[in-house]
Write a protein that holds these residues in place. Sequence first.
Motif, PDB file in Angstrom:
ATOM      1  N   ALA A 168      78.782  28.967  80.055  1.00 21.43           N
ATOM      2  CA  ALA A 168      78.601  28.498  78.673  1.00 21.43           C
ATOM      3  C   ALA A 168      77.120  28.389  78.339  1.00 21.43           C
ATOM      4  CB  ALA A 168      79.285  27.151  78.481  1.00 21.43           C
ATOM      5  N   ASP A 169      76.333  27.857  79.261  1.00 15.43           N
ATOM      6  CA  ASP A 169      74.885  27.750  79.025  1.00 15.43           C
ATOM      7  C   ASP A 169      74.263  29.129  78.873  1.00 15.43           C
ATOM      8  OD1 ASP A 169      75.060  25.008  79.158  1.00 15.43           O
ATOM      9  OD2 ASP A 169      74.119  24.835  81.135  1.00 15.43           O
ATOM     10  N   HIS A 170      74.640  30.038  79.748  1.00 11.72           N
ATOM     11  CA  HIS A 170      74.089  31.399  79.696  1.00 11.72           C
ATOM     12  C   HIS A 170      74.407  32.068  78.360  1.00 11.72           C
ATOM     13  CE1 HIS A 170      72.792  35.297  81.170  1.00 11.72           C
ATOM     14  NE2 HIS A 170      73.926  35.801  80.741  1.00 11.72           N
ATOM     15  N   LEU A 171      75.654  31.969  77.948  1.00  9.58           N
ATOM     16  CA  LEU A 171      76.053  32.596  76.675  1.00  9.58           C
ATOM     17  C   LEU A 171      75.421  31.895  75.476  1.00  9.58           C
ATOM     18  CD1 LEU A 171      79.793  33.358  77.478  1.00  9.58           C
ATOM     19  CD2 LEU A 171      77.869  34.965  77.425  1.00  9.58           C
ATOM     20  N   SER A 172      75.266  30.577  75.541  1.00 12.87           N
ATOM     21  CA  SER A 172      74.613  29.839  74.452  1.00 12.87           C
ATOM     22  C   SER A 172      73.156  30.261  74.288  1.00 12.87           C
ATOM     23  CB  SER A 172      74.657  28.334  74.712  1.00 12.87           C
ATOM     24  OG  SER A 172      75.964  27.851  74.661  1.00 12.87           O
ATOM     25  N   VAL A 173      72.455  30.418  75.396  1.00 12.05           N
ATOM     26  CA  VAL A 173      71.054  30.831  75.346  1.00 12.05           C
ATOM     27  C   VAL A 173      70.941  32.247  74.790  1.00 12.05           C
ATOM     28  CG1 VAL A 173      69.041  31.405  76.778  1.00 12.05           C
ATOM     29  CG2 VAL A 173      70.254  29.253  77.123  1.00 12.05           C
ATOM     30  N   ARG A 174      71.816  33.129  75.244  1.00 15.46           N
ATOM     31  CA  ARG A 174      71.788  34.509  74.725  1.00 15.46           C
ATOM     32  C   ARG A 174      72.056  34.537  73.228  1.00 15.46           C
ATOM     33  NH1 ARG A 174      74.795  38.907  77.935  1.00 15.46           N
ATOM     34  NH2 ARG A 174      73.522  40.169  76.548  1.00 15.46           N
ATOM     35  N   ARG A 175      73.006  33.724  72.772  1.00 16.17           N
ATOM     36  CA  ARG A 175      73.318  33.665  71.341  1.00 16.17           C
ATOM     37  C   ARG A 175      72.127  33.120  70.565  1.00 16.17           C
ATOM     38  NH1 ARG A 175      77.899  30.510  70.960  1.00 16.17           N
ATOM     39  NH2 ARG A 175      79.130  32.375  71.283  1.00 16.17           N
ATOM     40  N   ALA A 176      71.479  32.081  71.078  1.00 15.28           N
ATOM     41  CA  ALA A 176      70.304  31.504  70.408  1.00 15.28           C
ATOM     42  C   ALA A 176      69.165  32.520  70.341  1.00 15.28           C
ATOM     43  CB  ALA A 176      69.849  30.236  71.133  1.00 15.28           C
ATOM     44  N   GLU A 177      68.957  33.266  71.432  1.00 17.67           N
ATOM     45  CA  GLU A 177      67.917  34.300  71.428  1.00 17.67           C
ATOM     46  C   GLU A 177      68.240  35.400  70.425  1.00 17.67           C
ATOM     47  OE1 GLU A 177      67.825  35.467  75.527  1.00 17.67           O
ATOM     48  OE2 GLU A 177      66.500  33.799  76.089  1.00 17.67           O
TER      49      GLU A 177
END
Length: 187
Positions: A168-177
């Motif tokens: 979830a953290d990995h996907l959240s960071v990718r989405r924010a980027e």
Amino acid sequence: MSSRSSAGIQPVSPERKWRAIVITTLVLAPAFWAILAGWVAAADEGTAGAQPAAAIAFGVAVLPFVFIAGAFLSQHPNAPGAAARAMGLALLVGIPVLAVAGDGVTGLVAGVGAGGTVAMRRDEGESLKARVWAVAFASAYAFVLVRIAGGIALLSAPVFPLTAIGLADHLSVRRAERDAVASTSSG
């Protein structure tokens, strides 16, 4: 950074975050299996197998160290407080889920996942909402897996809660980027 982290603290690298998840999962596995072994031995009512009270007591005694490991290894700015909140949240979520689901695996996945959401440090772009949804998905997956696969779910289930948080953290960071790139290119 998240509102809970201190100013000036650098984000944790993905390698360090995943190392924290792996080590914390390794601490979780014996606790998870001991609790389940105790519950199975208690339900069996036979004389063979683990002593139910000892197995459950061992597992419950190790659970706080799971959250302590997660908080310190992820470099949470308030690791002791985060670990204490995580243990309380694990009980607050895990016990009702266990009662509703009717199996220990789902209750433990939900409880440890809920605790992990606050024990593991959250950096810029990492969403608490995404973590909660990931833990809910991991718990539902455990619930279904127990009904379909039975005992084999006992072996793999300790991997679900913290891995779900990491994903979830990995996907959240990718989405924010991706959103940041889209906003700069359109503006």
